[in-house]
Design a protein around this motif. Structure first.
Motif, mmCIF file in Angstrom:
data_model
loop_
_atom_site.group_PDB
_atom_site.id
_atom_site.type_symbol
_atom_site.label_atom_id
_atom_site.label_comp_id
_atom_site.label_asym_id
_atom_site.label_seq_id
_atom_site.Cartn_x
_atom_site.Cartn_y
_atom_site.Cartn_z
ATOM 1 N N ARG A 77 -7.828 8.400 -0.420
ATOM 2 C CA ARG A 77 -8.611 7.232 -0.817
ATOM 3 C C ARG A 77 -9.344 6.641 0.394
ATOM 4 O O ARG A 77 -10.521 6.290 0.307
ATOM 5 C CB ARG A 77 -7.705 6.176 -1.441
ATOM 6 C CG ARG A 77 -8.443 4.933 -1.914
ATOM 7 C CD ARG A 77 -7.515 3.934 -2.598
ATOM 8 N NE ARG A 77 -8.225 2.770 -3.084
ATOM 9 C CZ ARG A 77 -8.540 1.719 -2.328
ATOM 10 N NH1 ARG A 77 -8.171 1.688 -1.049
ATOM 11 N NH2 ARG A 77 -9.197 0.696 -2.845
ATOM 12 N N GLN B 20 -3.031 7.966 -0.339
ATOM 13 C CA GLN B 20 -3.625 6.881 0.438
ATOM 14 C C GLN B 20 -4.630 7.407 1.461
ATOM 15 O O GLN B 20 -5.684 6.804 1.681
ATOM 16 C CB GLN B 20 -2.539 6.077 1.161
ATOM 17 C CG GLN B 20 -1.646 5.265 0.234
ATOM 18 C CD GLN B 20 -0.382 6.018 -0.145
ATOM 19 O OE1 GLN B 20 -0.409 7.219 -0.416
ATOM 20 N NE2 GLN B 20 0.745 5.319 -0.149
ATOM 21 N N ILE C 135 -0.464 2.859 7.082
ATOM 22 C CA ILE C 135 0.254 3.161 5.849
ATOM 23 C C ILE C 135 1.734 2.854 6.066
ATOM 24 O O ILE C 135 2.367 3.415 6.968
ATOM 25 C CB ILE C 135 0.060 4.625 5.435
ATOM 26 C CG1 ILE C 135 -1.446 4.918 5.274
ATOM 27 C CG2 ILE C 135 0.804 4.922 4.147
ATOM 28 C CD1 ILE C 135 -1.758 6.352 4.923
#
Length: 211
Positions: A150, A147, A134
């Motif tokens: 997900r 994020q 990330i």
């Protein structure tokens, strides 16, 4: 690794599989001594902030973390944790053969552990593992929860779990589709129905977890 039949998959955040290097050993040894004999002093705080936030200097988050260090975290317990981390063994050579379940590794690009995370990933079975990096964050759970969520959901779907739970992007597409449909909106799935497992095989796409 010891009981592979008991695990469907593992999600690892900023893991390391190598032993402590010489410079890390010296720094952690000094920190452990300070925590045991002095407590959390300014130099110990600086070192722990680097561990937590890496190169990401966010004043509000750092100040909150320091406040927690001074008021909520037991220095003796922290010292025991650091001792355990310092005395870890190198298991990188065992990962490809012994870590037989699916694995997803999550790492922020500003984390101080990025190098060790990539090193660990390089020793994993590429068919059974995936790496989620990330950008522009160090503390992925606090800075990029969407994020991480997900990635976790997609990883579970790859294992045949939570197949009825849609990701935010899927929900958005579904909402657009329903708004353009002149018919009545479809009934939403209940939580009980969403939790029911569905038979699903991922052998045809083993490397798509979390990507």
């Amino acid at each position: 690794m010891t009981y592979p039949t008991r695990v469907l998959g593992v999600i690892l955040i900023h893991p390391t599989a190598t032993a402590a290097g010489w410079s890390e050993w010296v720094k952690d040894k000094v920190l452990s001594w300070k925590l045991k004999n002095v407590g959390v002093d300014p130099s110990a705080e600086d070192y722990l902030v680097m561990y937590k936030f890496g190169t990401d200097n966010r004043d509000n988050a750092v100040q909150q973390y320091l406040a927690d260090l001074r008021t909520k975290i037991n220095a003796k317990n922290l010292q025991l944790y650091m001792d355990s981390f310092l005395n870890r063994n190198d298991i990188s050579g065992q990962l490809k053969d012994r870590l037989t379940c699916d694995a997803m590794i999550i790492c922020g690009t500003k984390s101080s552990f990025q190098h060790t995370v990539v090193t660990m990933y390089s020793h994993l079975n590429p068919v059974k593992s995936s790496l989620l990096k990330i950008d522009n964050v160090a503390d992925v759970l606090n800075e990029a929860p969407a994020q991480v969520t997900r990635g976790l959901l997609l990883f579970c779907k790859g294992l045949g779990l939570l197949t009825s739970v849609s990701t935010p992007s899927e929900r958005a597409r579904s909402s657009v589709s329903q708004s353009s449909d002149s018919g009545a909106p479809r009934r939403r799935m209940s939580m009980q129905e969403a939790d029911m497992p569905r038979k699903s095989s991922v052998s045809s796409r083993p490397s798509d977890h979390g990507n």
